[in-house]
Design a protein around this motif. Structure first.
Motif, PDB file in Angstrom:
ATOM      1  N   SER A 154     -32.598  50.653 -30.338  1.00  0.00           N
ATOM      2  CA  SER A 154     -33.087  49.072 -29.525  1.00  0.00           C
ATOM      3  C   SER A 154     -34.654  49.459 -30.183  1.00  0.00           C
ATOM      4  O   SER A 154     -35.685  48.559 -31.309  1.00  0.00           O
ATOM      5  CB  SER A 154     -33.161  48.796 -28.147  1.00  0.00           C
ATOM      6  N   ARG A 211     -23.007  56.443 -27.497  1.00  0.00           N
ATOM      7  CA  ARG A 211     -23.850  54.791 -27.971  1.00  0.00           C
ATOM      8  C   ARG A 211     -24.531  54.586 -26.808  1.00  0.00           C
ATOM      9  O   ARG A 211     -24.970  54.216 -27.147  1.00  0.00           O
ATOM     10  CB  ARG A 211     -22.250  54.477 -27.992  1.00  0.00           C
ATOM     11  N   LYS A 212     -23.674  54.558 -26.056  1.00  0.00           N
ATOM     12  CA  LYS A 212     -24.392  54.167 -24.431  1.00  0.00           C
ATOM     13  C   LYS A 212     -25.803  54.311 -23.892  1.00  0.00           C
ATOM     14  O   LYS A 212     -26.754  53.528 -23.606  1.00  0.00           O
ATOM     15  CB  LYS A 212     -23.781  53.829 -23.452  1.00  0.00           C
ATOM     16  N   VAL A 213     -25.868  56.251 -24.349  1.00  0.00           N
ATOM     17  CA  VAL A 213     -27.202  56.656 -23.806  1.00  0.00           C
ATOM     18  C   VAL A 213     -27.984  56.731 -25.096  1.00  0.00           C
ATOM     19  O   VAL A 213     -29.366  56.347 -25.029  1.00  0.00           O
ATOM     20  CB  VAL A 213     -26.582  58.167 -23.974  1.00  0.00           C
ATOM     21  N   ARG A 218     -25.484  60.274 -33.289  1.00  0.00           N
ATOM     22  CA  ARG A 218     -24.497  60.256 -31.866  1.00  0.00           C
ATOM     23  C   ARG A 218     -23.310  61.131 -32.236  1.00  0.00           C
ATOM     24  O   ARG A 218     -22.450  61.206 -31.100  1.00  0.00           O
ATOM     25  CB  ARG A 218     -24.147  58.810 -31.739  1.00  0.00           C
ATOM     26  N   PHE A 238     -17.829  56.853 -26.833  1.00  0.00           N
ATOM     27  CA  PHE A 238     -18.736  55.790 -25.899  1.00  0.00           C
ATOM     28  C   PHE A 238     -20.471  56.093 -25.043  1.00  0.00           C
ATOM     29  O   PHE A 238     -20.768  55.448 -25.044  1.00  0.00           O
ATOM     30  CB  PHE A 238     -17.560  55.640 -24.444  1.00  0.00           C
ATOM     31  N   PHE A 239     -20.310  57.099 -23.717  1.00  0.00           N
ATOM     32  CA  PHE A 239     -21.569  57.113 -23.568  1.00  0.00           C
ATOM     33  C   PHE A 239     -22.513  57.512 -24.215  1.00  0.00           C
ATOM     34  O   PHE A 239     -23.932  57.497 -23.744  1.00  0.00           O
ATOM     35  CB  PHE A 239     -21.283  58.770 -22.515  1.00  0.00           C
ATOM     36  N   THR A 278     -21.609  63.471 -29.216  1.00  0.00           N
ATOM     37  CA  THR A 278     -20.215  63.728 -28.995  1.00  0.00           C
ATOM     38  C   THR A 278     -19.908  64.742 -29.386  1.00  0.00           C
ATOM     39  O   THR A 278     -18.629  65.212 -28.464  1.00  0.00           O
ATOM     40  CB  THR A 278     -19.351  62.132 -30.313  1.00  0.00           C
ATOM     41  N   GLN A 297     -28.716  54.193 -26.862  1.00  0.00           N
ATOM     42  CA  GLN A 297     -29.127  52.565 -27.492  1.00  0.00           C
ATOM     43  C   GLN A 297     -29.790  51.939 -26.944  1.00  0.00           C
ATOM     44  O   GLN A 297     -30.852  51.564 -28.709  1.00  0.00           O
ATOM     45  CB  GLN A 297     -27.679  51.818 -26.564  1.00  0.00           C
TER      46      GLN A 297
END
Length: 457
Positions: free
Chosen positions: A185, A177-179, A4, A174-175, A8, A181
């Motif tokens: 999982s 982390r979103k990508v 991550r 932020f992105f 970034t 995620q």
């Protein structure tokens, strides 16, 4: 550094590089425009200066006042120098001879004007024609306003880049982390999977994107692993059972024989029983070794061009010695003229084992009645059809007879280890082929072996 933060950092670095590049482009064109504008201003200034000093006697008072009004606003560190056509100074604000390179006069002679720099000042040279003669007019000055604007533009661009870096770093985190995620999982779900619960699967995604393909591929791998683990457990359990049977029979026969003295005929009968069980144990051990060997990957198997008709003839010759009572009939009447149509890439020994297992089963389970073996060329593959007149296979067990050590109920009274068809199926899959079976109880079984040929055009 985790992925991550790496993502970034890369995102922020690329964005910053783009901002710096765009800032340099903006500053470059702004600087060029500012300098071009000031050169034009100096050019106009030179014309006005020439009119004031060289045509003073020819202009009316009104015209002179108009020119003076334009000329009243002086430029920073402005200097005006006029040379005659012989490049001698006529007017100069400095007592010393002004320094103007000869190439500047040459350019003025060629283009009627010239633009150049005098240290930190911009300068323009003009060719001015008058009734008193021709002159060189040199005007120079410092663009204080333009320089101030460029410095201000530098500050604005620098602040913009710094602020952009901060914004991109926050947005990138932020992105990222979103990508990532979904991957987080997936990792959490994968960590729950152990050897004891290989039936679990990673939850699929609705979107068919790269992560969806990753999940699908991983689930397929789990299916193969689950099958492999099941086959391994089944293999060990069945192998232990199959190996125990002849060993138990040998031990029991020895114990019974040694209970009391026997006649020579009884000893001979006992030894024959031991020999039979020993042969059975030897064959079972060989089959287990061969079955393990067929678990190699395709790349691990030595590849060569093999003609299927030659392999069939070799197998028939071997079976004539091992099963003299067999009635295997080869039908090679449909051989093509092009040998490549019946040539496959593979391992000759493994192909012999696969075909031999099928032909041996066909003869054994049909009580050595006639077995018809034919060769047929199909599109990009060659088919070997084996048809017997044996006991057949129950329909509900037809899909299981290729499992290791599985034997149909109506075949358990006959000798065998239950490995042959499993070994054949593995060898076929190893060579990119397949095996198909059709059977009717008490009427016979048809087995079709399909091999991809080297001829693919």
């Amino acid at each position: 550094m985790n992925f991550r933060n790496q993502l970034t950092l890369i995102f922020t670095g690329l964005t910053t590089a783009v901002l710096i590049f765009m800032g340099l482009i903006i500053y470059f064109f702004a600087e060029q425009y500012t300098h071009r504008q000031y050169f034009q201003r100096l050019r106009d200034r030179g014309v006005i200066s020439a009119q004031m000093y060289l045509e003073r006697d020819e202009l009316s008072a009104a015209s002179m006042q108009k020119i003076q009004r334009k000329y009243l606003q002086s430029l920073a560190r402005e200097t005006l120098t006029i040379f005659d056509k012989n490049r001698q100074v006529l007017l100069s604000p400095d007592t010393d001879k002004p320094s103007v390179q000869s190439d500047v006069f040459d350019e003025i002679d060629q283009h009627q004007e010239a633009e150049f720099w005098q240290e930190d000042k911009q300068a323009v040279g003009l060719w001015y024609e008058d009734n008193q003669g021709n002159f060189y007019v040199i005007v120079s000055a410092m663009d204080v306003t333009g320089k101030s604007k460029l410095q201000n533009l530098q500050k604005v661009l620098l602040v913009s880049i710094l602020v952009g870096m901060v914004i991109m770093a926050v947005a990138g985190h932020f992105f990222a982390r979103k990508v990532l995620q979904p991957i987080v999982s997936i990792v959490q779900e994968v960590n729950k999977i152990r050897a004891s619960n290989l039936h679990l699967r990673v939850k699929g995604r609705e979107n068919r994107d790269e992560i969806g393909d990753l999940v699908s591929t991983f689930n397929q791998m789990l299916e193969r692993l689950e099958t492999s683990f099941y086959m391994q457990k089944s293999f060990i359990a069945n192998a232990s059972h199959e190996l125990r049977n002849p060993l138990t029979a040998i031990r029991g026969e020895l114990e019974v024989t040694l209970l009391k003295d026997r006649t020579p005929e009884e000893y001979k009968q006992s030894l024959e029983t031991l020999q039979k069980e020993t042969d059975r144990l030897e064959k079972l051990t060989s089959d287990l070794i061969l079955l393990a060997q067929t678990g190699f990957d395709e790349e691990a198997v030595r590849q060569e061009q093999v003609r299927i008709d030659e392999v069939l003839l070799e197998v028939k010759t071997d079976l004539r010695q091992q099963l003299p009572q067999n009635q295997i009939q080869l039908d090679l009447s449909n051989l093509p003229e092009n040998p490549e149509l019946i040539t496959v890439l593979g391992n000759r020994n493994l192909l012999q084992i696969a075909l031999k297992n099928v032909l041996e089963n066909a003869s054994k389970f049909s009580d050595h009645q006639p077995v018809l073996v034919s060769l047929k060329c199909e599109e990009k593959q060659v088919a070997v059809l084996v048809k017997d007149q044996g006991i057949g296979i129950p329909e509900q067990e037809l899909n299981r007879v290729m499992e290791p050590f599985y034997r149909a109920q109506n075949a358990r009274a006959r000798t065998g280890s239950g490995i042959g068809l499993a070994m054949t199926e593995k060898i076929m899959r190893l060579h990119g082929g397949s095996i198909k079976m059709e059977s009717i109880l008490q009427k016979g079984t048809s087995v079709t072996l399909l091999f991809p040929t080297v001829y693919q055009s």
